[in-house]
Design a protein around this motif. Structure first.
Motif, PDB file in Angstrom:
ATOM      1  N   GLN A   2      -4.603   7.784   4.442  1.00 53.72           N
ATOM      2  CA  GLN A   2      -6.040   7.914   4.222  1.00 53.72           C
ATOM      3  C   GLN A   2      -6.820   6.841   4.963  1.00 53.72           C
ATOM      4  OE1 GLN A   2      -6.549   7.824   0.006  1.00 53.72           O
ATOM      5  NE2 GLN A   2      -5.807   9.913  -0.296  1.00 53.72           N
ATOM      6  N   VAL A   3      -6.202   5.682   5.181  1.00 58.46           N
ATOM      7  CA  VAL A   3      -6.878   4.573   5.872  1.00 58.46           C
ATOM      8  C   VAL A   3      -6.898   4.805   7.381  1.00 58.46           C
ATOM      9  CG1 VAL A   3      -6.720   2.118   6.417  1.00 58.46           C
ATOM     10  CG2 VAL A   3      -6.441   2.885   4.076  1.00 58.46           C
ATOM     11  N   ASP A   6      -6.146  -3.752   4.562  1.00 59.72           N
ATOM     12  CA  ASP A   6      -5.682  -2.383   4.332  1.00 59.72           C
ATOM     13  C   ASP A   6      -5.226  -1.736   5.639  1.00 59.72           C
ATOM     14  OD1 ASP A   6      -6.187  -2.505   1.643  1.00 59.72           O
ATOM     15  OD2 ASP A   6      -8.082  -1.414   1.744  1.00 59.72           O
ATOM     16  N   SER A  27      -1.404  -0.579   6.510  1.00 56.48           N
ATOM     17  CA  SER A  27      -1.221   0.844   6.783  1.00 56.48           C
ATOM     18  C   SER A  27      -0.529   1.073   8.122  1.00 56.48           C
ATOM     19  CB  SER A  27      -2.570   1.559   6.794  1.00 56.48           C
ATOM     20  OG  SER A  27      -3.172   1.498   5.532  1.00 56.48           O
ATOM     21  N   ILE A  80       0.853  -1.168   0.000  1.00 55.58           N
ATOM     22  CA  ILE A  80       0.000   0.000   0.000  1.00 55.58           C
ATOM     23  C   ILE A  80       0.904   1.238   0.000  1.00 55.58           C
ATOM     24  CG2 ILE A  80      -0.225   0.153   2.502  1.00 55.58           C
ATOM     25  CD1 ILE A  80      -3.184   0.734   2.065  1.00 55.58           C
ATOM     26  N   SER A  81       0.506   2.277  -0.722  1.00 58.83           N
ATOM     27  CA  SER A  81       1.330   3.481  -0.778  1.00 58.83           C
ATOM     28  C   SER A  81       1.206   4.250   0.533  1.00 58.83           C
ATOM     29  CB  SER A  81       0.912   4.361  -1.949  1.00 58.83           C
ATOM     30  OG  SER A  81      -0.365   4.907  -1.711  1.00 58.83           O
ATOM     31  N   ASN A 110       0.666   7.398   0.899  1.00 59.73           N
ATOM     32  CA  ASN A 110      -0.463   8.316   0.813  1.00 59.73           C
ATOM     33  C   ASN A 110      -1.766   7.601   1.170  1.00 59.73           C
ATOM     34  OD1 ASN A 110      -1.928  10.617   0.315  1.00 59.73           O
ATOM     35  ND2 ASN A 110      -2.038  10.283  -1.892  1.00 59.73           N
ATOM     36  N   ARG A 111      -1.967   6.409   0.627  1.00 53.45           N
ATOM     37  CA  ARG A 111      -3.174   5.622   0.928  1.00 53.45           C
ATOM     38  C   ARG A 111      -3.174   5.182   2.393  1.00 53.45           C
ATOM     39  NH1 ARG A 111      -8.313   4.606   0.985  1.00 53.45           N
ATOM     40  NH2 ARG A 111      -8.818   2.417   1.100  1.00 53.45           N
TER      41      ARG A 111
END
Length: 109
Positions: free
Chosen positions: A20-21, A52, A56, A13-14, A16-17
């Motif tokens: 967001q999570v 996710d 994260s 997962i990036s 940035n993502r």
């Protein structure tokens, strides 16, 4: 009848993502008591899934996650100045860290 094995969603997962999570940590009396058992509580979006959230947390805090429990809290119907309104639905993730890993929430991310 054979049982089909679960798919592992270990996709990277990036960063940035990842931000967001994981919206923010929840610091309540109950969450503070859970931290004694190596559990941290985070607010997450309604569409976030456990894989996710796990990737994260591991990417942002550089820790090993043991398990994730999610809770979907339904919003209440309340009156606001005599008009019926509705509080938003929220989702919480209780993250259990592997032994030896810690997250210090008092320090900025």
């Amino acid at each position: 009848m054979s049982i089909r094995p679960r798919k592992k969603n270990d996709a990277k997962i990036s960063l940035n993502r990842a931000y967001q999570v994981v919206l923010n940590p929840l610091v309540t009396e109950k969450a503070t008591q859970m931290s004694e058992f190596n559990k941290i509580v985070f607010a997450v979006p309604l569409d976030a899934n456990k894989s996710d959230i796990k990737s994260s947390i591991e990417k942002i805090f550089s820790v090993q996650v043991k398990s994730i429990n999610t809770i979907l809290l339904k919003g209440k119907v309340k009156r606001f100045k005599g008009v019926l309104g509705r509080r938003p639905n929220t989702k919480k993730a209780i993250v259990t860290l592997a032994p030896g890993n810690t997250i210090d929430l008092s320090v900025g991310v």
